[in-house]
Scaffold this active site. Structure first.
Site, PDB file in Angstrom:
ATOM      1  N   ALA A 360       0.814  -1.222   0.000  1.00 15.71           N
ATOM      2  CA  ALA A 360       0.000   0.000   0.000  1.00 15.71           C
ATOM      3  C   ALA A 360       0.843   1.267   0.000  1.00 15.71           C
ATOM      4  CB  ALA A 360      -0.928   0.006   1.222  1.00 15.71           C
ATOM      5  N   LYS A 406      -6.513   5.902 -11.659  1.00 12.16           N
ATOM      6  CA  LYS A 406      -5.716   6.834 -12.466  1.00 12.16           C
ATOM      7  C   LYS A 406      -4.684   6.108 -13.322  1.00 12.16           C
ATOM      8  CE  LYS A 406      -6.376  10.706  -9.312  1.00 12.16           C
ATOM      9  NZ  LYS A 406      -7.449  10.031  -8.562  1.00 12.16           N
ATOM     10  N   LYS A 418       1.724   4.252 -11.522  1.00 13.55           N
ATOM     11  CA  LYS A 418       0.913   3.130 -11.053  1.00 13.55           C
ATOM     12  C   LYS A 418       0.695   2.120 -12.182  1.00 13.55           C
ATOM     13  CE  LYS A 418      -0.186   3.596  -6.686  1.00 13.55           C
ATOM     14  NZ  LYS A 418       0.157   2.521  -5.729  1.00 13.55           N
ATOM     15  N   THR A 468     -12.481  22.373  -9.405  1.00  7.38           N
ATOM     16  CA  THR A 468     -11.762  22.682 -10.642  1.00  7.38           C
ATOM     17  C   THR A 468     -12.690  22.909 -11.833  1.00  7.38           C
ATOM     18  OG1 THR A 468     -11.489  20.306 -10.992  1.00  7.38           O
ATOM     19  CG2 THR A 468      -9.664  21.476  -9.957  1.00  7.38           C
ATOM     20  N   GLU A 538      -4.690  16.494 -14.514  1.00  7.66           N
ATOM     21  CA  GLU A 538      -6.024  16.044 -14.129  1.00  7.66           C
ATOM     22  C   GLU A 538      -6.842  15.649 -15.350  1.00  7.66           C
ATOM     23  OE1 GLU A 538      -7.679  17.779  -9.978  1.00  7.66           O
ATOM     24  OE2 GLU A 538      -7.844  19.112 -11.696  1.00  7.66           O
TER      25      GLU A 538
END
Length: 624
Positions: A360, A406, A418, A468, A538
């Site tokens: 983790a 993501k 990732k 945002t 993003e």
């Protein structure tokens, strides 16, 4: 007042009331007493009733009860005392005078019950009235007139520490409407909440439905918010049964309560077989996800848990928490270490020989990783590689990587690292006895770096709350949900798999902000929402699987499995060896090229398969 003093007063008062009951009983049967009842009979009746009452009051602990909290149980003990003392008196009369003055004894017994029972209830009523006069309590409307609601009401009425006075119920069960429960009226269903708040001058609403679904709660909360009154909720039934929360431990409604998705249920028998008696290692054990994984695992009685983390305070905190609950039954081994230290990771795994590893530890803050891409690579890629290689080297049974949504078609450095980490462990899993799997989920409410703490601070300062983009959406889940998925994936693991939770519909960030403003007791007119524009890295929306990974199979309720994707081993290894010599811009370009090598490889393999199929078809036609 000491117990002896209190006991003396109660015995004296009860004795006086019994003698008064005998006097009134004698008055009622006075005419018959002149001809039927002798003086000896009256004396024996009085003494036997007096002795019997005190004897059985002692046996049934009547004198140890606190009058101020007299309830059904206490009255039942009193009733047993009354009945037994009556039978005792009749027995004594039969033994001494060989007769039963039943009429006289029965009337005395009725006065006996009336006077002493009334003395107890009078004390209770006096105590409650005095509390109401002395304290300025909030008038509360209880949503739910079931067993939980009635227990909440009883505890609130008896507690001197909680300044809340329940005044009415709301319940959708029409058979309860217009009735009174615990002395409080049931005013109707949820459509009557606003009317009840005005009519009863309500200052607080308490939702007392522990088994509620998220959809039910959303509907109730919408009605409660419209009143402008502070709304609180009782703990979940799971928390009550585990003993972590008391029934009357009220809390504010949280954003996760309104997600609208039922919580994931674990296959407890499979998990018990998978975890019981095993040694488990958790990296990032001090973080929000890692620490919750440790809590969830402990329920299934592992032999030992190795808590690996870089922050000494967070590791110390989870260690103390688990020690308090499981010391003596589960061995706990804290290890302060950096996953970027390859030798240290190998040493820890070699020393403790874990059966299962949950990885983790990670950098997950998107904007910060855009600023420091090399640190993201070192932690999320090199760190994962070090831990995974240690697992392979020492023969760990199962390795579970905590990934992110993501990682799907990544648009930022964090997501790309990732994705790279997923490719690494899938590549290792192709030639290892260790079962390597990854678990993907969306944003975790309440975790470090989530939007909730940021929104709360902005609301505390009076706003504005910054979002945002009005159309931006994200998948959300709670920390316990995420942790359950991770440990369930470990039990389902067969190697080279990507597990994904069915997270329902994505949530608009602006809706989440509005909910949090309402939960804080404000309106969007009081706390404004402003839009700041999309930040670097993003995405407008997130995905859980890309087109190459999608699999329709649901191997467990709400858990899907995606196909493992391999990158080009040469490209991946080259990046690992060369990234430290690159500039930030070069690193970004090389990182995205490396993870895209899988798609190029996939297209190349697809073309080769099509070519081979066409050649076979041509060969069949020629030979045909």
């Amino acid at each position: 007042m000491t117990y002896a003093q209190r006991l003396s007063i109660i015995v004296a008062l009860d004795s006086y009331l019994i003698l008064v009951a005998v006097f009134f009983g004698f008055q009622f049967v006075q005419e018959a007493a002149l001809t039927v009842y002798t003086f000896e009979m009256l004396v024996i009746s009085s003494l036997s009733l007096l002795i019997g009452h005190h004897l059985f009051a002692h046996i049934f602990h009547v004198y140890k009860q606190v009058w101020a909290y007299t309830g059904v149980r206490e009255l039942f003990s009193l009733m047993k005392t009354f009945v037994c003392s009556f039978l005792f008196s009749m027995t004594m009369l039969y033994l001494f005078v060989q007769t039963w003055p039943f009429r006289f004894l029965f009337i005395v017994w009725l006065f006996h019950v009336l006077f002493i029972g009334a003395s107890r209830m009078a004390s209770r009523l006096f105590h409650d009235s005095a509390k109401r006069l002395q304290e300025d309590k909030e008038r509360a409307l209880i949503i739910g007139a079931g067993s939980a609601g009635t227990i909440i009401v009883r505890q609130l009425q008896q507690s001197s520490e909680v300044h809340i006075e329940p005044v009415a119920f709301i319940d959708d069960d029409k058979t309860k409407h217009k009735l009174e429960i615990m002395g409080l009226p049931v005013l109707g269903g949820k459509e009557n909440i606003q009317t009840a708040v005005v009519m009863m001058d309500i200052q607080k609403i308490i939702i007392a439905i522990p088994s509620k679904s998220s959809h039910t709660l959303k509907g109730l909360y919408k009605e409660c918010v419209a009143t402008g009154v502070k709304t609180q909720i009782m703990p979940e039934m799971e928390q009550i049964l585990k003993g972590t929360h008391a029934l009357n431990q009220l809390r504010d409604v949280q954003p996760e309560d309104l997600l609208g998705r039922e919580p994931i249920q674990l296959d407890t028998s499979r998990l018990s077989a998978h975890l019981k008696g095993k040694t488990i290692m958790v990296t990032g054990a001090g973080g929000s996800i890692g620490s919750e994984i440790c809590r969830q695992i402990c329920v299934f009685a592992p032999q030992a848990i190795v808590l690996v983390g870089h922050g000494e305070f967070s590791i110390h905190s989870i260690l103390l928490e688990l020690k308090e609950l499981y010391e003596g039954s589960i061995s706990l081994y804290p290890q302060i270490a950096d996953i970027q230290d390859k030798q240290k990771m190998s040493d820890i795994v070699g020393q403790f020989q874990p059966d299962i590893m949950y990885h983790a530890a990670a950098h997950k803050h998107v904007p910060l990783m855009e600023i420091s891409p090399k640190e993201a690579v070192k932690n999320n890629i090199i760190g994962t590689k070090n831990v995974a290689e240690a697992a392979h080297e020492h023969g760990v049974e199962t390795f579970v990587l905590i990934s992110s949504d993501k990682a799907v078609n990544p648009a930022n450095v964090m997501g790309a690292t990732k994705r790279f980490a997923e490719m690494l462990i899938m590549q290792m899993g192709a030639s290892s006895e260790t079962k390597f799997v990854a678990v993907r989920f969306g944003n975790v409410l309440g975790s470090r770096g989530s939007v909730i703490p940021i929104f709360k601070k902005q609301i505390e300062k009076g706003g504005p709350v910054t979002v945002t983009h009005p159309a931006m959406t994200r998948y959300f889940m709670t920390i316990p949900e995420a942790s359950r998925l991770v440990i369930q994936a470990g039990a389902l693991a067969e190697g080279r798999q990507i597990f994904v939770l069915d997270m329902g519909e994505p949530v608009k960030i602006v809706d989440l902000a509005e909910n949090l403003i309402h939960l804080s007791g404000y309106t969007t007119d009081q706390i404004a929402i402003t839009f700041t524009g999309i930040r670097p890295g993003e995405k407008m929306y997130e995905e859980l699987l890309n087109q190459h990974e999608k699999a329709q199979e649901q191997i467990f309720p709400k858990i899907h499995i995606g196909h493992a994707l391999d990158g080009d081993p040469y490209v991946l290894n080259r990046f690992i060896h060369e990234f430290d010599m690159m500039s930030d811009d070069q690193l970004r370009q090389a990182l995205f090229s490396a993870i895209e090598s899988r798609d190029l490889l996939s297209e190349q393999m697809k073309r080769e398969e099509e070519t081979l199929a066409n050649e076979e078809k041509s060969l069949v036609l020629r030979n045909g």
